[in-house]
Design a protein around this motif. Sequence first.
Motif, PDB file in Angstrom:
ATOM      1  N   ASP A 198       0.839  -1.239   0.064  1.00 58.78           N
ATOM      2  CA  ASP A 198       0.044   0.004   0.231  1.00 58.78           C
ATOM      3  C   ASP A 198       0.901   1.194  -0.061  1.00 58.78           C
ATOM      4  N   THR A 227     -10.091   2.639  11.871  1.00 64.43           N
ATOM      5  CA  THR A 227      -8.960   1.641  11.378  1.00 64.43           C
ATOM      6  C   THR A 227      -9.429   0.640  10.487  1.00 64.43           C
ATOM      7  N   GLU A 228     -10.640   0.928   9.801  1.00 62.09           N
ATOM      8  CA  GLU A 228     -11.195  -0.076   8.957  1.00 62.09           C
ATOM      9  C   GLU A 228     -10.116  -0.657   7.977  1.00 62.09           C
ATOM     10  N   GLY A 229     -10.149  -2.109   8.088  1.00 57.83           N
ATOM     11  CA  GLY A 229      -9.096  -2.606   7.085  1.00 57.83           C
ATOM     12  C   GLY A 229      -7.753  -3.172   7.540  1.00 57.83           C
ATOM     13  N   ARG A 230      -7.431  -2.012   8.572  1.00 62.50           N
ATOM     14  CA  ARG A 230      -6.078  -2.404   9.220  1.00 62.50           C
ATOM     15  C   ARG A 230      -5.972  -2.575  10.622  1.00 62.50           C
ATOM     16  N   GLY A 231      -7.261  -3.139  11.061  1.00 65.53           N
ATOM     17  CA  GLY A 231      -7.476  -3.185  12.613  1.00 65.53           C
ATOM     18  C   GLY A 231      -6.496  -4.336  12.919  1.00 65.53           C
ATOM     19  N   TYR A 269      -3.520  -4.976  12.249  1.00 64.72           N
ATOM     20  CA  TYR A 269      -2.411  -4.370  12.357  1.00 64.72           C
ATOM     21  C   TYR A 269      -2.402  -3.445  13.685  1.00 64.72           C
ATOM     22  N   HIS A 314     -21.688   3.433  11.328  1.00 62.00           N
ATOM     23  CA  HIS A 314     -20.229   3.251  11.785  1.00 62.00           C
ATOM     24  C   HIS A 314     -20.047   2.298  12.529  1.00 62.00           C
ATOM     25  N   TYR A 319     -14.538  -0.074  16.806  1.00 62.48           N
ATOM     26  CA  TYR A 319     -13.226  -0.726  16.696  1.00 62.48           C
ATOM     27  C   TYR A 319     -13.334  -2.250  16.802  1.00 62.48           C
ATOM     28  N   ASP A 321     -14.704  -4.674  13.924  1.00 62.07           N
ATOM     29  CA  ASP A 321     -14.019  -5.142  12.979  1.00 62.07           C
ATOM     30  C   ASP A 321     -13.389  -6.727  13.067  1.00 62.07           C
ATOM     31  N   LYS A 322     -13.933  -7.517  11.894  1.00 66.69           N
ATOM     32  CA  LYS A 322     -13.245  -8.897  12.178  1.00 66.69           C
ATOM     33  C   LYS A 322     -12.073  -8.946  12.708  1.00 66.69           C
ATOM     34  N   THR A 323     -11.061  -8.259  12.017  1.00 71.94           N
ATOM     35  CA  THR A 323      -9.592  -8.382  12.316  1.00 71.94           C
ATOM     36  C   THR A 323      -9.040  -8.116  13.774  1.00 71.94           C
TER      37      THR A 323
END
Length: 489
Positions: A16, A221-225, A227, A296, A299, A302-304
């Motif tokens: 990215d 942090t959508e998508g990088r939770g 990390y 929304h 935090y 988020d599945k991650t």
Amino acid sequence: DGEPTFSIIMVGASGDLAKKKIFPALFALYCEHCLPKNFTIFGYARSKMTDAELRTMVSRTLTCRIDKRENCNEKIEKFLKRCFYHSGQYDSEENFAELDKTLKEHEGGRVSNRLFYLSIPPNIFINVVKSASRSASSKNGWTRVIVEKPFGRDSESSAALTSGLKQYLDEDQIFRIDHYLGKELVENLSVLRFSNLIFEPLWSRKYIRNVQLIFSEDFGTEGRGGYFDHYGIIRDIMQNHLLQILALFAMETPASLDAEDIRNEKVKVLRSMRPLQLENVVIGQYKGHAKGGVTHLGYTDDKTVPEGSLTPTFAAAALFIDNARWDGVPFLMKAGKALHTKRAEIRVQFRHVPGNLYKQNFGTDREQATNELVIRVQPDEAIYLKINNKVPGLGMRLDRSNLNLLYSSRYSKEIPDAYERLLLDAIGGERRLFIRSDELDAAWNLFTPLLKELEEKKISPELYPYGSRGPVGAHYLASKYNVRWGDLS
Ligand code: BG6
């Protein structure tokens, strides 16, 4: 020609950061004629890709920001012709030796300078540096390596990373990026302070009541939770971006603008800081919120992100520098994700005018009657100073107004991205904006005990709704030191 060749090797080329920031920054430098004449860019990653595929990937990220005329597409074509791809494992000396062979073919026996940009997770930094330095470092020019945070999670892991890198590289080959140091208004901080007589003498506890360093983002942090959960906002923003700004803001006058002189002063400030106490810190985490038909997620939705995570997405802290210049002045930091706005700024609140003749004329809001200097790093870069003036008319009522330097109205030229400046400096060997290892150690020493305590005591973050102004705890913290957050008043 006899000029040295220059190769930049993007390790982790399809990541990215490379796509969003590094390739566009290199293209911008190319358009500005800032890249060395004989430059080549090599993408290096594990996946198989042809040169053509890399070029297609890169071309999607390039815009004609600098050269808006028609020949921009031509420039893009020319730039892409200098981009190549080499696939290989990150820990394979053999694969890096193959890269070396390809580089040599391009270099044609001339002096070669090589810059490796590690756009990869830190757990493989050392493997890459080991293989690259053994098999692909320049034999007749320089070899430099750019690395970017996270530099560990605490003092110990950071020290291990540093000593690992130093097995294969000298300190002066390592360029540690904190991209906030490449931002225009952060770079301007020293200019503002040291070249203006109206500011320089005021820069101390004598006239400054408090300093605020504020970072907020209006997305989560959508998508990088996954990390993010390993680090949290204190490690993600405070320990580096905000602390670096603080060090630049508060350092003593360096002997010169030389990189070592500046970094010596920054380290001194960091080492003069009082250990951070838990009672001077507030942490928060955003929760889901629905507004105007838009929902929304929170935090932990988020599945991650692991269930029940206590990782802070918001933090506020009061820090102190125990030296003669700043004794007793609170430096308040605030950083958060999923807040109501996206902004980064420095606020300097000055003391009251002793025996102010006009204190009666402010109406009820006497608290407001002090000067405040605001350096808005982003968006809409600006520097403004709040001063008191009389409201025009026959009466005597005072008002506070802004003397405003708004960059977009003062300058027509677009502000370069932080990575453009940083890459240019790394190519030129200018180290001023890069973090020296002792600075990094001092920064971790300041935050590590606090981070450990938060984790050991399993301190729960205060929940705040997505899109809000953050936890109220931040106000209590500020009011403990008689401070009001400037961005909220
Ligand atoms: C990075 C953080 O260092 O900085 C991100 O890891 C953050 O979480 C980013 O979003 C902010 O940078 P900028 O330049 O967009 O303000």
